[in-house]
Write a protein that holds these residues in place. Structure first.
Motif, PDB file in Angstrom:
ATOM      1  N   GLN A 147       0.832  -1.192   0.000  1.00 33.01           N
ATOM      2  CA  GLN A 147       0.000   0.000   0.000  1.00 33.01           C
ATOM      3  C   GLN A 147       0.869   1.245   0.000  1.00 33.01           C
ATOM      4  OE1 GLN A 147      -3.362  -0.066  -0.227  1.00 33.01           O
ATOM      5  NE2 GLN A 147      -3.323   2.165  -0.467  1.00 33.01           N
ATOM      6  N   PRO A 148       0.926   2.001  -1.111  1.00 33.91           N
ATOM      7  CA  PRO A 148       1.741   3.217  -1.139  1.00 33.91           C
ATOM      8  C   PRO A 148       1.266   4.235  -0.104  1.00 33.91           C
ATOM      9  CG  PRO A 148       1.072   2.568  -3.356  1.00 33.91           C
ATOM     10  CD  PRO A 148       0.282   1.730  -2.397  1.00 33.91           C
ATOM     11  N   VAL A 149       2.175   5.109   0.299  1.00 40.79           N
ATOM     12  CA  VAL A 149       1.849   6.157   1.260  1.00 40.79           C
ATOM     13  C   VAL A 149       0.859   7.137   0.637  1.00 40.79           C
ATOM     14  CG1 VAL A 149       2.809   8.098   2.558  1.00 40.79           C
ATOM     15  CG2 VAL A 149       4.069   5.947   2.419  1.00 40.79           C
ATOM     16  N   ASP A 150      -0.104   7.577   1.446  1.00 41.01           N
ATOM     17  CA  ASP A 150      -1.080   8.574   1.014  1.00 41.01           C
ATOM     18  C   ASP A 150      -0.421   9.949   1.049  1.00 41.01           C
ATOM     19  OD1 ASP A 150      -3.234  10.181   0.479  1.00 41.01           O
ATOM     20  OD2 ASP A 150      -4.259   9.801   2.387  1.00 41.01           O
ATOM     21  N   LEU A 151      -0.165  10.530  -0.122  1.00 40.51           N
ATOM     22  CA  LEU A 151       0.515  11.821  -0.180  1.00 40.51           C
ATOM     23  C   LEU A 151      -0.308  12.930   0.462  1.00 40.51           C
ATOM     24  CD1 LEU A 151       2.048  11.828  -3.789  1.00 40.51           C
ATOM     25  CD2 LEU A 151       3.117  11.150  -1.641  1.00 40.51           C
ATOM     26  N   GLY A 152      -1.622  12.810   0.418  1.00 42.62           N
ATOM     27  CA  GLY A 152      -2.475  13.829   1.001  1.00 42.62           C
ATOM     28  C   GLY A 152      -2.352  13.940   2.507  1.00 42.62           C
ATOM     29  N   ALA A 153      -1.853  12.884   3.154  1.00 40.68           N
ATOM     30  CA  ALA A 153      -1.694  12.901   4.601  1.00 40.68           C
ATOM     31  C   ALA A 153      -0.260  13.183   5.031  1.00 40.68           C
ATOM     32  CB  ALA A 153      -2.139  11.553   5.181  1.00 40.68           C
ATOM     33  N   LEU A 154       0.589  13.497   4.067  1.00 39.21           N
ATOM     34  CA  LEU A 154       2.020  13.649   4.340  1.00 39.21           C
ATOM     35  C   LEU A 154       2.355  15.103   4.671  1.00 39.21           C
ATOM     36  CD1 LEU A 154       4.658  11.966   4.228  1.00 39.21           C
ATOM     37  CD2 LEU A 154       4.922  12.737   1.866  1.00 39.21           C
ATOM     38  N   ARG A 155       3.098  15.292   5.758  1.00 39.97           N
ATOM     39  CA  ARG A 155       3.583  16.616   6.149  1.00 39.97           C
ATOM     40  C   ARG A 155       5.091  16.685   5.919  1.00 39.97           C
ATOM     41  NH1 ARG A 155       0.857  14.877  10.490  1.00 39.97           N
ATOM     42  NH2 ARG A 155       2.775  14.823  11.724  1.00 39.97           N
ATOM     43  N   VAL A 156       5.518  17.710   5.167  1.00 42.85           N
ATOM     44  CA  VAL A 156       6.930  17.833   4.793  1.00 42.85           C
ATOM     45  C   VAL A 156       7.413  19.248   5.061  1.00 42.85           C
ATOM     46  CG1 VAL A 156       8.579  17.774   2.860  1.00 42.85           C
ATOM     47  CG2 VAL A 156       6.787  16.031   3.030  1.00 42.85           C
TER      48      VAL A 156
END
Length: 442
Positions: free
Chosen positions: A114-123
């Motif tokens: 399951q790829p990481v959900d980019l919408g939930a990623l904080r950078v």
């Protein structure tokens, strides 16, 4: 030397360049001016070849054995050869005969259900807002592209301008000394990280840390305290001028863009990427292509030698070579506008005879729908297919002839430009990069 100007011009036009160049090399400066400023572009081109005085310039100006010498207009034989070369490559590509580029799958996500959900990623990104952190220089494209490409991909990106702590006057002698201390700047960064609580931090590592910059100890402490994963980006990773060992002590991943860097080979926490992630939204693909060929960049890599023949033959050019100062260079908005309006963009990544990089400008040109004329020697062929996605150039005759042909043939130009943009979108887009990065780190 009892040879008339007319005899030398006749030699140029009958193709006896060796004789004409030999004569031109032995002229006095006063006599040389007759050919340097001659009204016939073919004679001027021959003079430029004759005055090449280094091995590098001899390579650039050597006559092309395939197309023959360039001139003010494209000769029928040159036109037919280029048409045949492009057609043969396109037919092979369409039939699947051409092997795909070696590194096309560099951003593929492997071994994760399951790829990481980019919408939930904080950078949080930590780059200098100005080149080398110097307020007198142009905007830093890393600062802009990492921030905007992440937002395009749906990532919650916050950019910290680290001009005071990434580069100091000890590392960049031309940089003015600021009034703020290193400790004050680090306190501001610490508060920035605490307020955002990022999952990933991407920081510039294109320098060797000193007592006046952020260092590996600081990053190790912040990682332990806040629990983020750290990627250090070393854009100019050259073995003779860059040392990544301090960053190996703190980074979860080191991003490099130079495949000749021996110091990263075999490192499990190092990743080769083709360029910085390009933010497509910064360029206007709908802009009218009213500039024939453009080249914007620093006054290096023998760009003047490459571009002078194009000026001699009268190609429609926009050239802005500069010293990276804000006073002489176009700002980033103007730069993007010129790129977007260009039919063709000349690019070269020559650093030394042993290092020839694929630049971010190559990808910017692809994104904005221009055809790249790229000096051979870089790793471009590992990511894109020659003559399908870009045109490889090894001497001024090829640069001139292909520029003349593509400016006159909109169908070919559009087909190559559109093919390159589609291939970038499939393999190297912002979403591809950020998905790859997230799945490597989390």
């Amino acid at each position: 030397m009892d040879i008339s100007v007319g005899e030398i011009c006749d030699a140029v036009h009958r193709g006896d360049l060796r004789f004409a160049m030999w004569v031109m090399r032995h002229l006095t400066p006063e006599s040389g001016a007759l050919f340097r400023n001659h009204p016939d572009p073919a004679v001027q081109l021959c003079y430029l070849r004759a005055r090449a005085n280094t091995h590098r310039l001899h390579e650039i100006y050597r006559p092309c054995p395939i197309l023959g010498p360039a001139g003010p207009t494209l000769r029928p034989r040159q036109r037919a050869l280029i048409e045949n070369i492009l057609t043969a490559h396109w037919m092979d590509w369409q039939r699947g005969v051409t092997p795909p580029p070696l590194c096309r799958g560099i951003f593929q996500v492997r071994g994760r259900a399951q790829p990481v959900d980019l919408g939930a990623l904080r950078v949080v990104t930590v780059f200098a807002q100005r080149t080398s952190g110097n307020p007198q220089l142009i905007e830093n494209d890393f600062y802009v592209h990492f921030r905007e490409s992440g937002r395009e991909a749906g990532v919650d990106v916050h950019a910290f301008a680290g001009d005071d702590i990434l580069y100091c006057p000890d590392l960049v002698p031309s940089k003015p000394r600021g009034e703020r201390s290193r400790d004050d700047a680090l306190q501001e960064l610490t508060a920035f990280l605490e307020a955002r609580r990022p999952d990933i931090v991407i920081a510039d590592g294109n320098f060797f840390p000193t007592a006046n910059t952020v260092d590996d100890r600081y990053w190790t402490e912040q990682k332990a305290r806040l629990g983020f994963r750290l990627a250090i980006c070393v854009g100019d990773c050259y073995d003779d001028s860059t040392d990544i060992r301090p960053w190996l002590r703190c980074a979860d991943l080191i991003l490099v863009m130079n495949d000749t860097a021996g110091q990263v080979h075999g490192l499990p926490n190092a990743a080769l990427i083709p360029s910085l992630p390009i933010a497509a939204s910064l360029f206007d693909r709908t802009a009218p292509k009213d500039i024939g060929l453009s080249c914007i960049g620093s006054e290096s890599r023998n760009r003047v030698a490459w571009l002078m023949p194009l000026q001699v033959v009268g190609l429609p050019l926009y050239v802005k070579l500069h010293d990276r100062t804000a006073e002489r260079a176009p700002d980033f908005t103007t730069y993007c506008n010129i790129m977007s309006r260009s039919k063709l963009i000349f690019n070269n990544g020559f650093v030394t005879p042993y290092v020839n990089i694929q630049t971010g400008r190559f990808y910017e040109a692809v994104v904005c729908g221009s055809v790249v004329l790229d000096e051979v020697g870089s790793s471009s062929f590992k990511y894109f297919s020659e003559y399908i996605h870009y045109i490889p150039i090894s001497n001024i005759d090829q640069l001139t002839a292909y520029a003349q042909f593509l400016i006159q043939n909109e169908d070919w130009r559009s087909m190559i430009a559109n093919s390159a943009r589609e291939y970038w979108n499939e393999n190297y887009s912002s979403v591809r990069f950020w998905t790859f990065l997230a799945n490597r780190l989390l």
